[in-house]
Motif scaffolding. Structure first.
Motif, PDB file in Angstrom:
ATOM      1  N   HIS A  44       9.816  21.703  -9.456  1.00  0.00           N
ATOM      2  CA  HIS A  44       8.708  21.653 -10.403  1.00  0.00           C
ATOM      3  C   HIS A  44       7.750  22.827 -10.222  1.00  0.00           C
ATOM      4  N   LEU A  45       7.989  23.957 -10.860  1.00  0.00           N
ATOM      5  CA  LEU A  45       7.050  25.085 -10.920  1.00  0.00           C
ATOM      6  C   LEU A  45       6.434  25.433  -9.565  1.00  0.00           C
ATOM      7  N   ARG A  46       7.240  25.779  -8.606  1.00  0.00           N
ATOM      8  CA  ARG A  46       6.749  25.964  -7.238  1.00  0.00           C
ATOM      9  C   ARG A  46       5.672  27.033  -7.109  1.00  0.00           C
ATOM     10  N   TRP A  47       5.785  28.154  -7.820  1.00  0.00           N
ATOM     11  CA  TRP A  47       4.782  29.212  -7.704  1.00  0.00           C
ATOM     12  C   TRP A  47       3.453  28.793  -8.307  1.00  0.00           C
ATOM     13  N   PHE A  48       3.486  28.068  -9.396  1.00  0.00           N
ATOM     14  CA  PHE A  48       2.247  27.590 -10.002  1.00  0.00           C
ATOM     15  C   PHE A  48       1.488  26.705  -9.028  1.00  0.00           C
TER      16      PHE A  48
ATOM     17  N   GLN B  46      -2.758  23.108   2.170  1.00  0.00           N
ATOM     18  CA  GLN B  46      -2.522  22.481   0.872  1.00  0.00           C
ATOM     19  C   GLN B  46      -1.549  23.309   0.038  1.00  0.00           C
ATOM     20  N   SER B  47      -1.739  24.608   0.005  1.00  0.00           N
ATOM     21  CA  SER B  47      -0.876  25.483  -0.778  1.00  0.00           C
ATOM     22  C   SER B  47       0.563  25.448  -0.267  1.00  0.00           C
ATOM     23  N   THR B  48       0.714  25.478   1.042  1.00  0.00           N
ATOM     24  CA  THR B  48       2.052  25.432   1.631  1.00  0.00           C
ATOM     25  C   THR B  48       2.734  24.106   1.325  1.00  0.00           C
ATOM     26  N   PHE B  49       2.014  23.006   1.464  1.00  0.00           N
ATOM     27  CA  PHE B  49       2.584  21.695   1.155  1.00  0.00           C
ATOM     28  C   PHE B  49       3.020  21.611  -0.304  1.00  0.00           C
ATOM     29  N   LEU B  50       2.147  22.036  -1.214  1.00  0.00           N
ATOM     30  CA  LEU B  50       2.474  21.963  -2.635  1.00  0.00           C
ATOM     31  C   LEU B  50       3.677  22.842  -2.968  1.00  0.00           C
ATOM     32  N   PHE B  51       3.736  24.036  -2.396  1.00  0.00           N
ATOM     33  CA  PHE B  51       4.849  24.942  -2.668  1.00  0.00           C
ATOM     34  C   PHE B  51       6.165  24.350  -2.180  1.00  0.00           C
ATOM     35  N   ILE B  52       6.194  23.876  -0.947  1.00  0.00           N
ATOM     36  CA  ILE B  52       7.432  23.341  -0.363  1.00  0.00           C
ATOM     37  C   ILE B  52       7.868  22.070  -1.081  1.00  0.00           C
ATOM     38  N   HIS B  53       6.943  21.168  -1.344  1.00  0.00           N
ATOM     39  CA  HIS B  53       7.294  19.906  -1.990  1.00  0.00           C
ATOM     40  C   HIS B  53       7.766  20.136  -3.420  1.00  0.00           C
ATOM     41  N   SER B  54       7.108  21.019  -4.147  1.00  0.00           N
ATOM     42  CA  SER B  54       7.531  21.271  -5.525  1.00  0.00           C
ATOM     43  C   SER B  54       8.843  22.056  -5.570  1.00  0.00           C
ATOM     44  N   ARG B  55       9.117  22.871  -4.563  1.00  0.00           N
ATOM     45  CA  ARG B  55      10.397  23.573  -4.506  1.00  0.00           C
ATOM     46  C   ARG B  55      11.542  22.580  -4.293  1.00  0.00           C
ATOM     47  N   ARG B  56      11.330  21.576  -3.462  1.00  0.00           N
ATOM     48  CA  ARG B  56      12.363  20.559  -3.237  1.00  0.00           C
ATOM     49  C   ARG B  56      12.639  19.740  -4.493  1.00  0.00           C
ATOM     50  N   ASN B  57      11.592  19.502  -5.275  1.00  0.00           N
ATOM     51  CA  ASN B  57      11.734  18.680  -6.472  1.00  0.00           C
ATOM     52  C   ASN B  57      11.944  19.503  -7.740  1.00  0.00           C
TER      53      ASN B  57
ATOM     54  N   TYR C  37      -1.292  17.063  -8.504  1.00  0.00           N
ATOM     55  CA  TYR C  37       0.143  17.091  -8.199  1.00  0.00           C
ATOM     56  C   TYR C  37       0.663  15.697  -7.868  1.00  0.00           C
ATOM     57  N   VAL C  38      -0.070  14.964  -7.066  1.00  0.00           N
ATOM     58  CA  VAL C  38       0.363  13.605  -6.709  1.00  0.00           C
ATOM     59  C   VAL C  38       0.415  12.718  -7.949  1.00  0.00           C
ATOM     60  N   LEU C  39      -0.580  12.808  -8.812  1.00  0.00           N
ATOM     61  CA  LEU C  39      -0.563  12.030 -10.046  1.00  0.00           C
ATOM     62  C   LEU C  39       0.607  12.451 -10.934  1.00  0.00           C
ATOM     63  N   TYR C  40       0.884  13.739 -11.006  1.00  0.00           N
ATOM     64  CA  TYR C  40       1.979  14.260 -11.816  1.00  0.00           C
ATOM     65  C   TYR C  40       3.328  13.755 -11.302  1.00  0.00           C
ATOM     66  N   ILE C  41       3.523  13.817 -10.009  1.00  0.00           N
ATOM     67  CA  ILE C  41       4.804  13.411  -9.416  1.00  0.00           C
ATOM     68  C   ILE C  41       4.978  11.893  -9.462  1.00  0.00           C
ATOM     69  N   THR C  42       3.912  11.136  -9.231  1.00  0.00           N
ATOM     70  CA  THR C  42       4.063   9.681  -9.138  1.00  0.00           C
ATOM     71  C   THR C  42       3.985   8.954 -10.469  1.00  0.00           C
ATOM     72  N   PHE C  43       3.341   9.531 -11.475  1.00  0.00           N
ATOM     73  CA  PHE C  43       3.182   8.816 -12.742  1.00  0.00           C
ATOM     74  C   PHE C  43       3.875   9.482 -13.922  1.00  0.00           C
ATOM     75  N   ILE C  44       3.631  10.745 -14.147  1.00  0.00           N
ATOM     76  CA  ILE C  44       4.122  11.400 -15.361  1.00  0.00           C
ATOM     77  C   ILE C  44       5.629  11.601 -15.338  1.00  0.00           C
ATOM     78  N   ILE C  45       6.176  12.138 -14.269  1.00  0.00           N
ATOM     79  CA  ILE C  45       7.622  12.390 -14.215  1.00  0.00           C
ATOM     80  C   ILE C  45       8.422  11.089 -14.261  1.00  0.00           C
ATOM     81  N   PRO C  46       8.097  10.064 -13.465  1.00  0.00           N
ATOM     82  CA  PRO C  46       8.859   8.812 -13.583  1.00  0.00           C
ATOM     83  C   PRO C  46       8.736   8.172 -14.972  1.00  0.00           C
ATOM     84  N   TYR C  47       7.572   8.291 -15.602  1.00  0.00           N
ATOM     85  CA  TYR C  47       7.404   7.738 -16.949  1.00  0.00           C
ATOM     86  C   TYR C  47       8.322   8.445 -17.937  1.00  0.00           C
TER      87      TYR C  47
END
Length: 74
Positions: free
Chosen positions: A35-39, A22-33, A55-65
């Motif tokens: 968005h605070l990769r270390w956090f 989970q940590s690796t996925f979140l780090f890599i995905h947030s680095r590509r986009n 993270y999924v809610l943040y990426i799919t709802f808050i940022i596009p809004y």
């Protein structure tokens, strides 16, 4: 007996593997986009699965809004 001695060693291995994945996925995905990769990477190592859900809610709802709101301020 202690509570830790009653939990089998393979359960600890599965928990560690899940947290690490989970940590690796979140780090890599947030680095590509961008968005605070270390956090996201560190928070992903602390518990399972709350950081992934947030993270999924943040990426799919808050940022596009926010992007729609900023572009529609004509």
């Amino acid at each position: 007996m202690s509570e830790l001695q009653e939990i089998p060693i393979w359960a600890f291995f599965l928990i560690f593997l899940g947290l690490f994945a989970q940590s690796t996925f979140l780090f890599i995905h947030s680095r590509r986009n961008g968005h605070l990769r270390w956090f996201w990477g560190i928070w992903g190592m602390l518990n399972l699965p709350t950081p992934l859900i947030v993270y999924v809610l943040y990426i799919t709802f808050i940022i596009p809004y926010r992007e729609r709101r900023l572009t529609n301020d004509d």
